[in-house]
Design an enzyme around this catalytic site. Structure first.
Site, PDB file in Angstrom:
ATOM      1  N   ARG A 223      86.235 -84.950  -2.171  1.00  0.00           N
ATOM      2  CA  ARG A 223      85.552 -83.650  -2.136  1.00  0.00           C
ATOM      3  C   ARG A 223      84.803 -83.526  -0.818  1.00  0.00           C
ATOM      4  O   ARG A 223      84.794 -82.481  -0.186  1.00  0.00           O
ATOM      5  CB  ARG A 223      84.586 -83.492  -3.326  1.00  0.00           C
ATOM      6  CG  ARG A 223      83.693 -82.276  -3.158  1.00  0.00           C
ATOM      7  CD  ARG A 223      82.933 -81.807  -4.399  1.00  0.00           C
ATOM      8  NE  ARG A 223      82.578 -82.810  -5.349  1.00  0.00           N
ATOM      9  CZ  ARG A 223      81.610 -83.731  -5.168  1.00  0.00           C
ATOM     10  NH1 ARG A 223      80.900 -83.738  -4.064  1.00  0.00           N
ATOM     11  NH2 ARG A 223      81.359 -84.623  -6.093  1.00  0.00           N
TER      12      ARG A 223
ATOM     13  N   TYR B 155      88.737 -56.460   0.457  1.00  0.00           N
ATOM     14  CA  TYR B 155      89.569 -57.045  -0.589  1.00  0.00           C
ATOM     15  C   TYR B 155      88.870 -56.860  -1.943  1.00  0.00           C
ATOM     16  O   TYR B 155      87.654 -57.102  -2.042  1.00  0.00           O
ATOM     17  CB  TYR B 155      89.770 -58.531  -0.265  1.00  0.00           C
ATOM     18  CG  TYR B 155      90.500 -59.307  -1.313  1.00  0.00           C
ATOM     19  CD1 TYR B 155      91.852 -59.092  -1.539  1.00  0.00           C
ATOM     20  CD2 TYR B 155      89.845 -60.263  -2.081  1.00  0.00           C
ATOM     21  CE1 TYR B 155      92.533 -59.802  -2.516  1.00  0.00           C
ATOM     22  CE2 TYR B 155      90.518 -60.986  -3.047  1.00  0.00           C
ATOM     23  CZ  TYR B 155      91.856 -60.750  -3.264  1.00  0.00           C
ATOM     24  OH  TYR B 155      92.521 -61.456  -4.218  1.00  0.00           O
TER      25      TYR B 155
ATOM     26  N   ASP C 193      86.216 -61.277   7.879  1.00  0.00           N
ATOM     27  CA  ASP C 193      87.387 -61.758   7.131  1.00  0.00           C
ATOM     28  C   ASP C 193      88.620 -61.387   7.970  1.00  0.00           C
ATOM     29  O   ASP C 193      88.972 -60.215   8.099  1.00  0.00           O
ATOM     30  CB  ASP C 193      87.411 -61.081   5.757  1.00  0.00           C
ATOM     31  CG  ASP C 193      88.588 -61.523   4.887  1.00  0.00           C
ATOM     32  OD1 ASP C 193      89.615 -61.944   5.454  1.00  0.00           O
ATOM     33  OD2 ASP C 193      88.482 -61.423   3.653  1.00  0.00           O
TER      34      ASP C 193
ATOM     35  N   LYS D  19      97.525 -66.311   2.577  1.00  0.00           N
ATOM     36  CA  LYS D  19      98.304 -65.207   3.135  1.00  0.00           C
ATOM     37  C   LYS D  19      99.087 -65.664   4.367  1.00  0.00           C
ATOM     38  O   LYS D  19      99.930 -66.523   4.242  1.00  0.00           O
ATOM     39  CB  LYS D  19      97.360 -64.028   3.406  1.00  0.00           C
ATOM     40  CG  LYS D  19      96.352 -63.759   2.277  1.00  0.00           C
ATOM     41  CD  LYS D  19      97.006 -63.290   0.974  1.00  0.00           C
ATOM     42  CE  LYS D  19      96.060 -63.287  -0.223  1.00  0.00           C
ATOM     43  NZ  LYS D  19      94.778 -62.613  -0.065  1.00  0.00           N
TER      44      LYS D  19
HETATM   45  C1  LIG Z   1      93.545 -62.537  -0.675  1.00  0.00           C
HETATM   46  C2  LIG Z   1      92.370 -62.159   0.121  1.00  0.00           C
HETATM   47  C3  LIG Z   1      91.120 -62.749  -0.095  1.00  0.00           C
HETATM   48  C4  LIG Z   1      90.880 -63.740  -1.215  1.00  0.00           C
HETATM   49  O1  LIG Z   1      91.581 -64.906  -1.014  1.00  0.00           O
HETATM   50  P1  LIG Z   1      92.108 -65.859  -2.218  1.00  0.00           P
HETATM   51  O2  LIG Z   1      92.819 -66.922  -1.478  1.00  0.00           O
HETATM   52  O3  LIG Z   1      93.010 -65.004  -3.061  1.00  0.00           O
HETATM   53  O4  LIG Z   1      90.915 -66.300  -2.958  1.00  0.00           O
HETATM   54  C5  LIG Z   1      90.077 -62.389   0.729  1.00  0.00           C
HETATM   55  N1  LIG Z   1      90.240 -61.471   1.706  1.00  0.00           N
HETATM   56  C6  LIG Z   1      91.418 -60.865   1.930  1.00  0.00           C
HETATM   57  C7  LIG Z   1      91.540 -59.875   3.024  1.00  0.00           C
HETATM   58  C8  LIG Z   1      92.524 -61.182   1.143  1.00  0.00           C
HETATM   59  O5  LIG Z   1      93.681 -60.554   1.361  1.00  0.00           O
END
Ligand SMILES: *Cc1c(COP(=O)(O)O)cnc(C)c1O
Length: 378
Positions: free
Chosen positions: A46, A98, A170, A195
């Site tokens: 961890r 998101y 983000d 992604k």
């Molecule tokens: C998918 C996504 C998230 C969240 O990520 P997870 O891996 O699903 O927890 C946050 N921001 C954006 C822009 C996303 O597309």
């Protein structure tokens, strides 16, 4: 060293004891110590794991950052960053985020008395107006999900610096290949590595990248204290994914540009949201702060909910699915899928209407994808 080279080499030197060219999956929870307190830098997975450490080093390099930290999901990364705040603190956030981030802000952190003030992120001045004496953090996504709106990172970073706030971006939609928020003045970059970074729709993960040592130490402390860390195999999958990030992003963009142009001319399509189109109201800003426009497109259909549903259910190559950023093309209905948990008035304000469709354009052959959309729209 250039981006493509970093993606393949940084943090990924051959393993010293065997020469393994590829970073091994250190599938272990613990590490044997030679003597009490005498170890090679790892005690418990961890806290730290060599596969994860390789990924953290590589991701930091791709964002031109000093430090990287990886998480079990994008939301685990966001949660851990938010732990920099305490009860009574406030966040000013762009309103087009998101859906899961909005849910986390509104339904989890609100319980800890952390308030989020949402503003229209297209005008940097709105962030300034949203700041109160309690504001500690500015949070934004650009381009946004699903409306593909942009926030001017540099202008907003000037506001956050003047007020001594942290700016967190983000960067999931653009990926570091097309946009580097730290270079534009952001303090923290967050990713859902699920992604584009992972890129093959086979892993869920998250990351935080930053330059300030003190903030890094705090987030690293919370990473271990909270425990939302990824396993070695998941870290390895993302590490493998980023090796091809550059070639994938080029093809995502090439396909998306041609598809956006095709859709813009189609009679069944009322509006195309894609930052690469000249018709996008923030096309000039996109050219300034991004080196490419990415693979995400949203369209509004000329028609009602039923007509939209029929199109979404008629594609053969575009899979009807949540998520984005993989090599395969996906089609999604934000109103009932990714953004279903977002309050109705918030959706209405953003323009997330029932006839909105989001496309994650993959790296298949361009003409095959256009043919697929053509028959679905027929
Ligand atoms: C998918 C996504 C998230 C969240 O990520 P997870 O891996 O699903 O927890 C946050 N921001 C954006 C822009 C996303 O597309």
């Amino acid at each position: 060293m250039e981006f493509e080279t970093k993606a393949i080499h940084v943090g990924q030197e051959p393993e010293s004891s065997t020469g393994s060219t590829i970073v091994p999956i250190y599938q272990t929870s613990t590490y044997t110590q030679e003597a009490l307190g005498k170890h090679k830098g790892y005690e418990y997975s961890r806290t730290g794991n060599p596969t994860r450490a390789a990924l953290e080093t590589a991701l930091a390099a791709l964002e031109n950052g000093k430090y990287g930290l990886c998480f079990a999901s994008g939301l685990a990364a966001t949660t851990t960053v938010l732990c920099l705040l305490k009860a009574g603190d406030e966040i000013v956030a762009g309103d087009d985020l998101y859906g899961g981030t909005i849910r986390l802000f509104d339904r989890v952190f609100s319980n800890f008395n952390i308030k989020v003030n949402y503003v229209d992120g297209r005008n940097p001045k709105n962030f300034e107006s949203g700041i109160t004496a309690n504001t500690k953090l500015i949070w934004l996504e650009t381009p946004t999900n699903p409306m593909l709106r942009l926030c001017d990172i540099k202008a907003i970073s000037q506001i956050s610096k003047a007020k001594n706030l942290l700016l967190c971006v983000d960067n999931t939609f653009a990926s570091p290949y097309f946009q580097k928020p730290l270079d534009l003045g952001a303090d923290i970059v967050v990713h859902s590595t699920t992604k584009y970074l992972g890129g093959h729709s086979d892993v869920v993960g998250g990351a935080v990248i930053l330059n300030n040592k003190e903030t890094y130490e705090k987030v690293k402390f919370y990473q271990n204290a909270i425990g939302g860390t990824p396993g070695p195999f998941d870290s390895w999958l993302v590490l493998r994914g980023i090796k091809t990030l550059a070639v994938r992003m080029k093809k995502h963009e090439e396909n998306a540009m041609k598809i956006a142009e095709f859709l813009e001319k189609h009679s069944k399509v009322k509006k195309v949201h894609y930052p690469g189109l000249k018709s996008h109201p923030q096309h000039e800003l996109a050219k300034k702060q991004m080196s490419g426009f990415g693979g995400m497109i949203s369209i509004e259909i000329n028609g009602d909910k039923e007509a939209t549903k029929k199109i979404i259910e008629s594609t053969k190559l575009f899979s009807l699915a949540e998520s984005l950023g993989g090599v395969e093309s996906l089609i999604n209905h934000p109103f009932t899928m990714t953004h279903v948990g977002v309050p109705a008035e918030h959706k209405a304000r953003l323009g997330i209407v029932e006839n909105l469709i989001r496309l994650s354009v993959g790296i298949e052959d361009t003409n095959d994808l256009i043919e697929d959309l053509k028959q679905a729209l027929a």
